[in-house]
Design an enzyme around this catalytic site. Structure first.
Site, mmCIF file in Angstrom:
data_model
loop_
_atom_site.group_PDB
_atom_site.id
_atom_site.type_symbol
_atom_site.label_atom_id
_atom_site.label_comp_id
_atom_site.label_asym_id
_atom_site.label_seq_id
_atom_site.Cartn_x
_atom_site.Cartn_y
_atom_site.Cartn_z
ATOM 1 C CG ASP A 1 -52.709 36.578 7.727
ATOM 2 O OD1 ASP A 1 -51.859 37.034 8.502
ATOM 3 O OD2 ASP A 1 -52.983 35.368 7.645
ATOM 4 C CG ASP B 1 -47.422 35.388 10.037
ATOM 5 O OD1 ASP B 1 -47.930 34.254 10.103
ATOM 6 O OD2 ASP B 1 -46.221 35.588 9.730
ATOM 7 C CD GLU C 1 -48.620 32.225 13.575
ATOM 8 O OE1 GLU C 1 -48.600 31.047 13.159
ATOM 9 O OE2 GLU C 1 -48.054 33.159 12.973
ATOM 10 C CG HIS D 1 -52.362 29.007 6.918
ATOM 11 N ND1 HIS D 1 -52.900 29.565 8.048
ATOM 12 C CD2 HIS D 1 -51.135 29.571 6.763
ATOM 13 C CE1 HIS D 1 -52.041 30.435 8.550
ATOM 14 N NE2 HIS D 1 -50.966 30.457 7.797
ATOM 15 C CG ASP D 2 -48.850 27.786 9.053
ATOM 16 O OD1 ASP D 2 -48.542 27.722 7.849
ATOM 17 O OD2 ASP D 2 -48.734 28.811 9.729
#
Length: 567
Positions: free
Chosen positions: A99, A201, A257, A330-331
């Site tokens: 990531d 990200d 993302e 995870h968000d």
């Protein structure tokens, strides 16, 4: 089939390291814990692992505030542990994706420490600094994604720095070529170490309008988005990043993302000839239940809206781009709690949602625990939360005069902490996650919902995932590479579609409600059903052939349909 086509057949398993598996009893998940669970991941059918950040970090934002992108954070282990993870992953025929957080760093990063030390420091322009307005207010009225101003005043040099996220996460200045060179070198560093791909990200916010104008929007989070989402030079910078970074190793896969994108944006990011990204996440459907101006507020939505989104992405992007499919990460709150029924129909709705993700055109992502139907945690107070976004939101909204009880209700429903409670491996102490006190509380339902119990039950959510992935691989020409054709487009409960290639086609029927749903297939599809055979369902078969009704949250996958007649 080209090599580029073959990578689209991957199934990705996402790991949030802090909460996956603890190996040393300190209550935090770590790299050696991941190594110990690789055989489990492989058994599901996943062939790629994406791990959230494990770099050196103060952990103000659970690793998304990186203080050194080339070092492993002590809480996760050592570089030797990471190298063992890579080796053991490759031994099992799987790939490892890292990531990358490229929009910002931690305020503890050496670059930012130098940047804030003096206006004349060579690192000053690594970040975005501006003087305040004449009245002393911030340079513009943008809000951060945590709420409140996106600017923080720094007394040492008398200027403000930009942070689209927390004040501990200052934004990098991508307009500075030295910053881009640093990032390109970072990518080559990890590729030389053997990494197979990257998740990027917040990658579509790295390019800001140079004037940094005031925003006219009233969004609670990120109100200036029109001036930095899919910004003026983002495509130029990504092509450069590909040329001087990702292409350093042949076959490197990248997934971005990128929220708030149009179909044209998706094509620009992922069209192979543009050489930017391999794919981006399809975020529009998971966002369907959120208020666009306040992500902690929910909105009612209709199945017709979801159908329109899916059809648009599936049909308009065919052979023009590529995207990753997911329901949770995870968000976000847990998939079955947000879009299914985590009570009476937990098992059925978890299987149905999995069916949706794994039978559409795109690369499916599984978030840890999703494959066993993990649910939201029953948080009772905002004081129990670790999620900085939720805590900031609660503070800012109550300071504005909102009813604390109502704000807390929204926060407890939408906090990211639901996805970050420890993985539930067994009914033993701490769900088998750690021999010490877990950094986050274990969901009380771990005694019933855990991997060990699911392994023993042939009808479990876990074993359903395995069958789904097996079907996806066995019928890749149809499911991965074939066309998508919607059916029953006006039905208010049933989502149905055909997946087809020139030689074969299948039918997927999904009842996204807690009520029985009757339906009737009409038109061209009727002439294709005689040879249909049931491949998978989340209820026992009720009769033969195509049913006339579906039970609550029922999902059925049929294969072997006759090809549609040529026009």
């Amino acid at each position: 089939m080209t090599r580029r086509d073959l990578w689209k057949e991957k199934v990705v398993y996402q790991i949030f390291p802090c909460s996956f598996q603890d190996s040393n009893g300190d209550g935090n998940g770590d790299l050696r814990g991941i190594v110990s669970r690789l055989d489990y991941i492989r058994s599901i059918g996943a062939d790629t692992i994406w791990i959230c950040p494990v770099y050196r970090s103060p952990l103000e934002d659970q690793g998304y505030d990186v203080s050194d992108q080339r070092e492993i954070g002590e809480i996760f282990g050592t570089m030797q542990d990471w190298e063992e993870l890579l080796e053991e992953t490759h031994k099992r025929g799987m790939e490892l994706w890292m990531d990358l957080v490229l929009n910002h760093t931690s305020a503890e990063h050496r670059w930012f420490k130098r940047s804030r030390s003096s206006k004349d420091d060579p690192f000053r322009d690594y970040y975005i600094w501006r003087q305040g307005k004449e009245d002393g207010s911030p340079p513009n009225n943008w809000t951060s994604y945590l709420g409140g101003s996106a600017w923080t005043y720094d007394e040492a040099t008398g200027e403000y720095y930009l942070h689209l996220y927390s004040e501990t996460q200052p934004d990098l200045n991508w307009d500075n070529p030295k910053v881009r060179e640093e990032i390109q070198g970072l990518i080559r560093y990890w590729l030389d170490k053997g990494v197979d791909g990257f998740r990027l990200d917040a990658i579509n916010v790295v390019s800001k309008e140079s004037e940094l104008p005031d925003s006219m929007e009233k969004k609670v989070q990120g109100s200036g988005y029109k001036h930095f989402k899919n910004g003026p030079k983002v495509h130029e910078y990504l092509r450069e990043l590909n040329e001087k970074g990702f292409s350093h190793k042949e076959g490197t896969i990248t997934v971005g993302e990128t929220s708030m994108v149009s179909m044209d944006d998706v094509k620009r990011y992922t069209a192979p000839e543009r050489r930017e990204l391999s794919m981006i996440f399809m975020m529009e459907s998971p966002d369907i239940g959120s208020d666009p101006d306040d992500s902690f507020k929910s909105r009612d939505w209709k199945l017709s809206e979801l159908k329109e989104i899916i059809t648009r992405w599936e049909k308009e992007l065919k052979d023009q781009g590529w995207f990753g499919l997911f329901g949770s990460n995870h968000d976000r709150p847990r998939l079955v709690s947000q879009f299914g029924d985590d009570g009476r129909y937990r098992v059925e709705s978890a299987k149905l949602l999995a069916t949706l993700v794994h039978t559409l055109w795109g690369t499916p992502f599984i978030y840890q625990g999703e494959e066993i139907g993990m649910t939201n945690y029953p948080f009772e107070s905002v004081d129990r939360l670790e999620d900085q976004e939720a805590v900031h939101y609660y503070r800012s909204q109550t300071e504005k005069g909102e009813d604390p009880a109502e704000v807390e209700r929204r926060v407890l429903a939408g906090t990211r902490d639901h996805a970050r409670t420890p993985m539930q491996w067994s009914a033993g102490p701490n769900a088998g996650f750690s021999e010490g006190k877990p950094w986050m509380p274990v969901n009380p339902n771990y005694r019933e919902i855990n991997v060990e119990a699911e392994e023993k039950n042939p009808d479990s959510v876990l074993n359903y995932y395995r069958k789904l992935i097996e079907i996806r691989r066995e019928h890749a020409n149809v499911v991965v590479h074939g066309e998508y054709a919607p059916v029953l487009e006006e039905h208010e409960q049933v989502l149905a579609y055909v997946r087809r290639c020139s030689a074969s086609q299948g039918l997927v029927l999904l009842n996204l409600s807690d009520r029985e749903a009757e339906f009737e297939l009409t038109g061209e599809i009727c002439g294709c059903l005689d040879t249909a055979r049931r491949l998978l369902g989340n209820y026992p078969a009720d009769g033969h052939g195509i049913p006339a009704k579906l039970r609550p949250y029922e999902a059925i996958v049929f294969g072997g349909l006759k090809p549609m007649p040529e026009k």
